[in-house]
Design a protein around this motif. Structure first.
Motif, PDB file in Angstrom:
ATOM      1  N   PHE A  76      49.193  61.614  41.245  1.00  0.00           N
ATOM      2  CA  PHE A  76      49.838  61.366  39.964  1.00  0.00           C
ATOM      3  C   PHE A  76      49.635  59.917  39.527  1.00  0.00           C
ATOM      4  CE2 PHE A  76      53.535  60.583  37.217  1.00  0.00           C
ATOM      5  CZ  PHE A  76      53.383  61.621  36.325  1.00  0.00           C
ATOM      6  N   SER A  77      49.685  58.985  40.475  1.00  0.00           N
ATOM      7  CA  SER A  77      49.478  57.572  40.139  1.00  0.00           C
ATOM      8  C   SER A  77      48.055  57.322  39.656  1.00  0.00           C
ATOM      9  CB  SER A  77      49.785  56.696  41.355  1.00  0.00           C
ATOM     10  OG  SER A  77      51.107  56.873  41.785  1.00  0.00           O
ATOM     11  N   LEU A  78      47.093  57.918  40.341  1.00  0.00           N
ATOM     12  CA  LEU A  78      45.694  57.750  39.930  1.00  0.00           C
ATOM     13  C   LEU A  78      45.445  58.367  38.558  1.00  0.00           C
ATOM     14  CD1 LEU A  78      43.850  58.454  43.321  1.00  0.00           C
ATOM     15  CD2 LEU A  78      44.190  56.247  42.194  1.00  0.00           C
ATOM     16  N   ALA A  79      46.028  59.553  38.314  1.00  0.00           N
ATOM     17  CA  ALA A  79      45.856  60.189  37.013  1.00  0.00           C
ATOM     18  C   ALA A  79      46.491  59.356  35.900  1.00  0.00           C
ATOM     19  CB  ALA A  79      46.466  61.592  37.032  1.00  0.00           C
ATOM     20  N   LEU A  80      47.670  58.805  36.161  1.00  0.00           N
ATOM     21  CA  LEU A  80      48.343  57.974  35.164  1.00  0.00           C
ATOM     22  C   LEU A  80      47.561  56.685  34.923  1.00  0.00           C
ATOM     23  CD1 LEU A  80      50.858  57.838  33.407  1.00  0.00           C
ATOM     24  CD2 LEU A  80      52.063  56.742  35.286  1.00  0.00           C
ATOM     25  N   THR A  81      46.997  56.116  35.985  1.00  0.00           N
ATOM     26  CA  THR A  81      46.171  54.915  35.841  1.00  0.00           C
ATOM     27  C   THR A  81      44.951  55.191  34.976  1.00  0.00           C
ATOM     28  OG1 THR A  81      46.884  54.148  38.016  1.00  0.00           O
ATOM     29  CG2 THR A  81      44.904  53.148  37.100  1.00  0.00           C
ATOM     30  N   TYR A  82      44.305  56.321  35.203  1.00  0.00           N
ATOM     31  CA  TYR A  82      43.119  56.686  34.417  1.00  0.00           C
ATOM     32  C   TYR A  82      43.468  56.841  32.938  1.00  0.00           C
ATOM     33  CZ  TYR A  82      39.111  59.378  32.752  1.00  0.00           C
ATOM     34  OH  TYR A  82      38.024  59.812  32.040  1.00  0.00           O
ATOM     35  N   ILE A  83      44.619  57.465  32.659  1.00  0.00           N
ATOM     36  CA  ILE A  83      45.037  57.659  31.270  1.00  0.00           C
ATOM     37  C   ILE A  83      45.322  56.319  30.598  1.00  0.00           C
ATOM     38  CG2 ILE A  83      46.860  58.624  29.796  1.00  0.00           C
ATOM     39  CD1 ILE A  83      47.098  60.903  31.840  1.00  0.00           C
ATOM     40  N   ILE A  84      45.985  55.410  31.319  1.00  0.00           N
ATOM     41  CA  ILE A  84      46.311  54.106  30.744  1.00  0.00           C
ATOM     42  C   ILE A  84      45.041  53.298  30.479  1.00  0.00           C
ATOM     43  CG2 ILE A  84      47.451  51.896  31.211  1.00  0.00           C
ATOM     44  CD1 ILE A  84      49.596  53.437  32.737  1.00  0.00           C
ATOM     45  N   VAL A  85      44.094  53.349  31.407  1.00  0.00           N
ATOM     46  CA  VAL A  85      42.840  52.616  31.217  1.00  0.00           C
ATOM     47  C   VAL A  85      42.068  53.162  30.027  1.00  0.00           C
ATOM     48  CG1 VAL A  85      40.598  52.122  32.262  1.00  0.00           C
ATOM     49  CG2 VAL A  85      42.676  51.905  33.617  1.00  0.00           C
ATOM     50  N   CYS A  86      42.041  54.485  29.881  1.00  0.00           N
ATOM     51  CA  CYS A  86      41.333  55.083  28.742  1.00  0.00           C
ATOM     52  C   CYS A  86      42.038  54.797  27.416  1.00  0.00           C
ATOM     53  CB  CYS A  86      41.196  56.593  28.948  1.00  0.00           C
ATOM     54  SG  CYS A  86      40.127  57.055  30.330  1.00  0.00           S
ATOM     55  N   ALA A  87      43.350  54.665  27.454  1.00  0.00           N
ATOM     56  CA  ALA A  87      44.103  54.453  26.216  1.00  0.00           C
ATOM     57  C   ALA A  87      43.995  53.020  25.718  1.00  0.00           C
ATOM     58  CB  ALA A  87      45.569  54.828  26.431  1.00  0.00           C
ATOM     59  N   ASP A  88      43.989  52.053  26.619  1.00  0.00           N
ATOM     60  CA  ASP A  88      43.998  50.651  26.211  1.00  0.00           C
ATOM     61  C   ASP A  88      43.296  49.832  27.276  1.00  0.00           C
ATOM     62  OD1 ASP A  88      44.415  48.226  25.085  1.00  0.00           O
ATOM     63  OD2 ASP A  88      46.577  48.147  25.440  1.00  0.00           O
ATOM     64  N   GLN A  89      42.084  49.337  26.926  1.00  0.00           N
ATOM     65  CA  GLN A  89      41.320  48.529  27.870  1.00  0.00           C
ATOM     66  C   GLN A  89      41.355  47.041  27.519  1.00  0.00           C
ATOM     67  OE1 GLN A  89      37.342  50.066  28.159  1.00  0.00           O
ATOM     68  NE2 GLN A  89      37.987  52.054  28.930  1.00  0.00           N
ATOM     69  N   THR A  90      41.942  46.690  26.389  1.00  0.00           N
ATOM     70  CA  THR A  90      41.920  45.292  25.954  1.00  0.00           C
ATOM     71  C   THR A  90      42.784  44.397  26.838  1.00  0.00           C
ATOM     72  OG1 THR A  90      43.731  45.747  24.413  1.00  0.00           O
ATOM     73  CG2 THR A  90      41.482  45.969  23.572  1.00  0.00           C
ATOM     74  N   HIS A  91      43.875  44.945  27.384  1.00  0.00           N
ATOM     75  CA  HIS A  91      44.779  44.148  28.196  1.00  0.00           C
ATOM     76  C   HIS A  91      44.552  44.335  29.692  1.00  0.00           C
ATOM     77  CE1 HIS A  91      46.944  44.848  24.335  1.00  0.00           C
ATOM     78  NE2 HIS A  91      47.211  43.572  24.456  1.00  0.00           N
ATOM     79  N   LEU A  92      43.501  45.059  30.051  1.00  0.00           N
ATOM     80  CA  LEU A  92      43.262  45.371  31.460  1.00  0.00           C
ATOM     81  C   LEU A  92      41.968  44.760  31.975  1.00  0.00           C
ATOM     82  CD1 LEU A  92      44.252  49.160  31.362  1.00  0.00           C
ATOM     83  CD2 LEU A  92      45.672  47.233  32.068  1.00  0.00           C
ATOM     84  N   VAL A  93      41.454  43.746  31.268  1.00  0.00           N
ATOM     85  CA  VAL A  93      40.181  43.122  31.641  1.00  0.00           C
ATOM     86  C   VAL A  93      40.465  41.776  32.290  1.00  0.00           C
ATOM     87  CG1 VAL A  93      37.968  42.267  30.815  1.00  0.00           C
ATOM     88  CG2 VAL A  93      38.988  44.297  29.765  1.00  0.00           C
ATOM     89  N   LEU A  94      39.879  41.555  33.449  1.00  0.00           N
ATOM     90  CA  LEU A  94      40.030  40.293  34.158  1.00  0.00           C
ATOM     91  C   LEU A  94      38.810  39.409  33.908  1.00  0.00           C
ATOM     92  CD1 LEU A  94      41.389  41.490  37.627  1.00  0.00           C
ATOM     93  CD2 LEU A  94      42.682  40.390  35.802  1.00  0.00           C
ATOM     94  N   PRO A  95      39.003  38.100  33.843  1.00  0.00           N
ATOM     95  CA  PRO A  95      37.841  37.199  33.710  1.00  0.00           C
ATOM     96  C   PRO A  95      36.893  37.341  34.889  1.00  0.00           C
ATOM     97  CG  PRO A  95      39.910  36.046  33.245  1.00  0.00           C
ATOM     98  CD  PRO A  95      40.286  37.393  33.813  1.00  0.00           C
ATOM     99  N   SER A  96      35.625  37.107  34.625  1.00  0.00           N
ATOM    100  CA  SER A  96      34.617  37.278  35.676  1.00  0.00           C
ATOM    101  C   SER A  96      34.739  36.232  36.774  1.00  0.00           C
ATOM    102  CB  SER A  96      33.211  37.212  35.060  1.00  0.00           C
ATOM    103  OG  SER A  96      33.046  35.972  34.381  1.00  0.00           O
ATOM    104  N   ASN A  97      35.364  35.086  36.457  1.00  0.00           N
ATOM    105  CA  ASN A  97      35.484  34.008  37.447  1.00  0.00           C
ATOM    106  C   ASN A  97      36.825  34.039  38.187  1.00  0.00           C
ATOM    107  OD1 ASN A  97      37.031  33.370  35.249  1.00  0.00           O
ATOM    108  ND2 ASN A  97      36.393  31.202  35.144  1.00  0.00           N
ATOM    109  N   THR A  98      37.509  35.189  38.195  1.00  0.00           N
ATOM    110  CA  THR A  98      38.792  35.304  38.888  1.00  0.00           C
ATOM    111  C   THR A  98      38.588  35.189  40.393  1.00  0.00           C
ATOM    112  OG1 THR A  98      39.635  36.740  37.138  1.00  0.00           O
ATOM    113  CG2 THR A  98      40.839  36.725  39.202  1.00  0.00           C
ATOM    114  N   SER A  99      39.316  34.271  41.013  1.00  0.00           N
ATOM    115  CA  SER A  99      39.192  34.082  42.453  1.00  0.00           C
ATOM    116  C   SER A  99      39.947  35.172  43.206  1.00  0.00           C
ATOM    117  CB  SER A  99      39.730  32.706  42.849  1.00  0.00           C
ATOM    118  OG  SER A  99      41.126  32.620  42.559  1.00  0.00           O
ATOM    119  N   PHE A 100      39.652  35.255  44.508  1.00  0.00           N
ATOM    120  CA  PHE A 100      40.319  36.275  45.323  1.00  0.00           C
ATOM    121  C   PHE A 100      41.816  36.001  45.420  1.00  0.00           C
ATOM    122  CE2 PHE A 100      41.931  37.672  49.457  1.00  0.00           C
ATOM    123  CZ  PHE A 100      41.656  39.033  49.382  1.00  0.00           C
ATOM    124  N   PHE A 101      42.191  34.726  45.532  1.00  0.00           N
ATOM    125  CA  PHE A 101      43.617  34.387  45.625  1.00  0.00           C
ATOM    126  C   PHE A 101      44.344  34.736  44.324  1.00  0.00           C
ATOM    127  CE2 PHE A 101      47.140  31.298  45.270  1.00  0.00           C
ATOM    128  CZ  PHE A 101      47.868  31.696  46.374  1.00  0.00           C
TER     129      PHE A 101
END
Length: 234
Positions: A21-46
């Protein structure tokens, strides 16, 4: 959040079901709105680790806020059970995995049905979707969590739980005082031999009467919890 929610996060629901259920909900949220779910390419591991921790804290707090709704009614049922003399009559609560007095179990079952009837679970999913717009995943700021409002909701849980149980507590207290006065006036009658039975009858009568007000009480508690839930992500 799925681990902390009171209905799907219980021991009755297998972990695999929660994961799917969590994976399905995550997939729906990502498909609905990707503008706020993008991380910068230079994001460090920490930084990535801190982002995961922040999002996990947000999810846990959201689940615990909804838990407070159910715990309010469970606490009210436990207080009534103790006053009625039913503290020894306990059932295993499948949601929490602990023994709960029988009146508390009744109250939490009714609260669960009311919450599903009022589509509270859909409201929580909607708040989860909005949380990524209010707090984007690339925003690493722990100050956005207004923990003081969550703590205030905890005090509301205790005060409102006592408010729900207060009619039954006062009635049983008056009944016990009456028995004490009659026993003092006529000790040879041995009134206390009937006291337990009459206390049970009075308690069940009060529960029957108070159930008619439970829908309004549940609505008030839910609105308070949902208002706090919205405030946590603003």
């Amino acid at each position: 959040m799925m681990m902390a929610l009171p209905i799907i996060g219980t021991q009755l629901v297998p972990g695999k079901i929660r994961l799917i259920f969590s994976l399905a909900l995550t997939y729906i949220i990502v498909c609905a709105d990707q503008t706020h779910l993008v991380l910068p390419s230079n994001t460090s591991f920490f930084s990535l680790f801190l982002i995961v921790v922040l999002q996990a804290i947000i999810g846990i707090l959201m689940g615990l806020v909804i838990q407070i709704i159910f715990q309010t009614f469970m606490m009210a049922g436990q207080i009534i059970s103790m006053q009625m003399g039913l503290g020894f009559a306990s059932l295993m609560d499948p949601q929490n995995g602990i023994s709960v007095p029988i009146v508390g179990q009744l109250y939490i079952m009714i609260a669960t049905l009311l919450y599903l009837t009022m589509n509270g679970h859909l409201f929580v999913i909607g708040i989860l979707v909005d949380s990524f717009a209010q707090i984007p995943v690339n925003q690493l700021d722990f100050d956005v969590l207004q923990i003081e409002k969550f703590i205030a909701l905890g005090s509301f849980m205790f005060s409102y739980g006592l408010k729900i149980a207060l009619p039954a507590v006062i009635t049983i207290l008056i009944t016990n005082i009456s028995f004490g006065m009659m026993t003092k006036a006529a000790p040879q009658l041995n009134i206390f031999t009937l006291g337990f039975s009459i206390t049970l009858i009075a308690g069940f009568a009060l529960i029957y009467i108070c159930l008619s007000f439970m829908s309004a009480q549940f609505t008030e508690v839910s609105e308070m919890a949902h208002t706090t839930l919205v405030a946590l992500i603003e």
